[in-house]
Design an enzyme around this catalytic site. Structure first.
Site, PDB file in Angstrom:
ATOM      1  N   SER A 114      -3.752  -4.165   1.669  1.00 36.26           N
ATOM      2  CA  SER A 114      -4.660  -3.334   0.884  1.00 36.26           C
ATOM      3  C   SER A 114      -5.999  -4.048   0.763  1.00 36.26           C
ATOM      4  O   SER A 114      -6.148  -5.184   1.220  1.00 36.26           O
ATOM      5  CB  SER A 114      -4.079  -3.083  -0.504  1.00 36.26           C
ATOM      6  OG  SER A 114      -4.162  -4.279  -1.256  1.00 36.26           O
ATOM      7  N   LYS A 115      -6.935  -3.387   0.135  1.00 38.68           N
ATOM      8  CA  LYS A 115      -8.295  -3.943   0.000  1.00 38.68           C
ATOM      9  C   LYS A 115      -8.294  -5.342  -0.614  1.00 38.68           C
ATOM     10  O   LYS A 115      -9.162  -6.143  -0.331  1.00 38.68           O
ATOM     11  CB  LYS A 115      -9.140  -3.018  -0.874  1.00 38.68           C
ATOM     12  CG  LYS A 115      -9.629  -1.829  -0.080  1.00 38.68           C
ATOM     13  CD  LYS A 115     -10.828  -1.190  -0.747  1.00 38.68           C
ATOM     14  CE  LYS A 115     -11.339  -0.040   0.087  1.00 38.68           C
ATOM     15  NZ  LYS A 115     -11.555   1.179  -0.647  1.00 38.68           N
TER      16      LYS A 115
END
Ligand code: GLU
Length: 476
Positions: free
Chosen positions: A251-252
Site C-alpha cells: 500500500s501507499k
C-alpha cells in the site's frame, strides 16, 4: 496455438480506474498479456468504469498510458463496462424469466432490521432469501424491486484454480446477491460475468482478492449455460497479492505503488519494471534477468507461486542497473535530458553515456552523474570539493593547466600521460592531483574517471574550469 481445451486463449485485464496503474494491477496485466502471447491467443482490455465518480478520463488515460509504457498491447480497443449496462440488464432479465433469479421487494429498512437481528444473534450477515420463494402475487403493487440471483442452496462449488489448486465452497455460503438494482443498473458482479462471456474470455487471471467473487460469479455462468448454452466455465488463476517488505499487503505506506511513480520519480526503465514484475510471483528456476521475448516463450501458470511475493526495491534497482547498461545511449540521453530540463544537450549526453552507465541504477542517477557537463562557471562547490582545494592543490592545478594547455591531442591517452608525468614530476601520487582536478572540473568529489571528464568537457571548458580554481605558486 490453442489451449488444452482446443479453444483459442483469450485473457483480459479489467482494471477499475482509481487514479493510476497500481503495481499489483500492472503485474496482473502482465501475466494476462504473457499468457495470451505465450499461447498465441488474444489479450483484451476492459475498463471497469461503472463507479462514475472515480472513473475520470484522467484515471483511464493513466492506466492506458502505463500499460503502453510497459509495452503491453491489446488486440482490440478497450471495452468500457459503463457502455454495456443495457446488455447486463438483459442477462438479468433472462435469468429472471428462466427462474434463476427473482424479484426482491425488501425495503432498505427491512434489510437493515434483518442485519441488526443477525448481528444480535451473531449470525453471518447475509440476505435471508425472504423473497426467493414468494409468489409474484404477494408483491406490493408498483413497489421498487431488485433482481437477485437464485444461488443453489445445496451442494458445493469446486474451482480447480490454476494457482490456488482445488478450492471448495458450500453453496449455502453464497448469498442471493443483487444483479440489478431498483433503478435498473447492473451490479459489478453481474457486469463482470456478462462482459467476460461476451468478450470470449477463456482464462481469468487476477488477484486472489477476487477468489471469493469467482464463487459468486460461477452460478450466473452456469445458469446462463443452462438457459442458452455457450457459457463454459472459464479457467481461473487467482494470483497472490504483492506484499511490502514487512509482509503486509502493498500500500501507499510502503512507498510508491503507481507505475508512473516508478517511471517519473524513480527513473525506472519499462523493460526493468517488466522483468521485475514478472519475477514477482513467477519464476523459472533462479533466472533473474529475462527479456520480453524469453518471457513470452517461458511464461505459464505453473510457474506462479502460491504465496504472496514481497516487493523488493533493491532488486528492482539492480535489474534497472542491468537494463541501463544494456540500453541504447541515445535513448538514455533523451530520458536524461527530459529529466534535467533546459540546457541539457542530448548529443553531449549521448557521448557521456558509456562512462555514466556502468555505475547508475536509475535514470535519476544518470542525470546526477551528468550534471557536471552543463554546470555554469564559476562552478558551485560541494563542501567536500571545496575542502580539497587548499593552497597547495590550487598551485598544482595551475601547473597542470599550463601543461594541458599545450595538449594538441585532447584524447584520453594523451591527457592521462600528461597528468601522470606531472604527478611524477611533483613526486605525488596521481590521487593528489586527480582529487583537486575533480573538484575543479565537476564541483563534486564523485564523478566518472577524471580523464573521461576532461574529454567530455573538451579543452576549452576544462581549462576554464581548472583556471578558475588555480593560483600561481607564491601568490597565495
Ligand atoms: N476491476 C477489478 C479490479 O480492478 C477486477 C475485476 C476482475 O478481474 O474480475 O480489481
Amino acid at each position: 496455438m490453442a489451449s488444452e481445451t482446443g479453444k483459442q486463449v483469450v485473457t483480459r485485464f479489467a482494471p477499475s480506474p482509481t487514479g493510476f496503474l497500481h503495481i499489483g494491477g500492472a503485474r496482473t496485466a502482465l501475466f494476462n498479456w504473457l499468457y495470451a502471447r505465450h499461447h498465441g491467443g488474444r489479450a483484451l482490455l476492459r475498463i471497469e468504469d461503472t463507479d462514475r465518480k472515480r472513473s475520470t478520463q484522467d484515471a483511464i488515460d493513466k492506466i492506458i498510458e502505463g500499460l503502453d509504457w510497459l509495452g503491453l498491447d491489446y488486440d482490440e480497443p478497450p471495452l468500457f463496462q459503463s457502455d454495456r449496462a443495457q446488455r447486463h440488464a438483459e442477462v438479468a432479465r433472462q435469468l429472471l424469466e428462466a427462474g434463476h433469479a427473482y424479484k426482491c421487494y425488501a425495503t432498505p429498512e427491512e434489510l437493515e432490521e434483518m442485519r441488526a437481528q443477525q448481528r444480535a444473534n451473531k449470525q453471518p450477515m447475509r440476505y435471508d432469501r425472504r423473497w426467493r420463494d414468494r409468489d409474484e402475487s404477494e408483491a406490493p403493487a408498483g413497489a421498487p424491486f431488485v433482481i437477485r440471483l437464485k444461488v443453489p442452496t445445496e451442494g458445493e462449488t469446486v474451482i480447480e484454480d490454476e494457482v490456488q489448486g482445488k478450492v471448495t465452497v458450500q453453496n449455502a455460503e453464497i448469498d442471493d446477491y443483487v444483479l440489478l438494482r431498483a433503478d435498473g443498473t447492473p451490479t459489478y458482479m453481474l457486469a463482470v460475468v456478462v462482459d467476460d462471456h461476451d468478450m470470449g474470455v477463456t482464462h481469468i487471471i487476477r488477484g486472489d482478492d477476487h477468489l471469493n467473487n469467482a464463487f459468486r460469479q460461477l452460478p450466473i455462468i452456469r445458469a446462463m449455460d443452462q438457459i442458452e448454452g455457450g457459457w463454459p466455465d472459464p479457467v481461473y488463476a487467482h494470483v497472490p497479492l504483492i506484499h511490502g517488505a514487512d509482509g503486509a499487503k502493498l500500500s501507499k505506506r510502503h512507498g510508491a505503488v503507481g507505475v508512473e511513480a516508478y517511471r517519473d520519480d524513480e527513473g525506472v526503465l519499462p523493460e526493468a519494471l517488466f522483468n521485475y514484475l514478472l519475477r514477482l510471483g513467477w519464476g523459472h528456476g533462479d533466472r533473474e534477468e529475462i527479456t520480453r521475448e524469453e518471457a513470452i516463450e517461458l511464461f505459464d501458470l505453473d510457474g506462479v507461486g502460491k504465496s504472496p511475493s514481497r516487493f523488493d526495491i533493491k532488486k528492482l534497482q539492480n535489474l534497472n542497473g542491468h537494463y541501463i547498461r544494456e540500453a541504447d545511449d541515445a535513448r538514455l540521453a533523451s530520458l536524461v535530458a527530459a529529466k534535467m530540463g533546459d540546457g541539457a544537450e542530448e548529443k553531449l549526453l549521448t557521448e557521456a553515456m558509456p562512462v555514466l552507465k556502468p555505475r547508475a541504477k536509475s535514470v535519476n542517477e544518470l542525470a546526477e552523474g551528468a550534471a557536471f557537463l552543463f554546470k555554469e562557471r564559476p562552478l558551485e562547490m560541494t563542501e567536500k570539493a571545496a575542502g580539497l582545494l587548499d593552497a597547495d592543490a590550487r598551485t598544482r592545478l595551475e601547473g597542470l593547466s599550463r601543461r594541458l594547455a599545450k595538449e594538441n591531442h585532447w584524447t584520453l591517452e594523451a591527457l592521462e600521460a600528461t597528468t601522470k608525468s606531472y604527478a611524477e614530476e611533483l613526486e605525488l601520487g596521481l590521487g593528489k592531483l586527480a582529487q583537486p582536478m575533480r573538484a575543479a572540473l565537476t564541483g563534486t568529489t564523485t564523478s566518472p574517471g577524471i580523464f573521461d571528464v576532461l574529454v567530455l568537457l573538451g579543452k576549452e571548458e576544462s581549462l576554464a574550469r581548472i583556471d578558475a580554481q588555480a593560483s600561481p605558486a607564491g601568490k597565495e
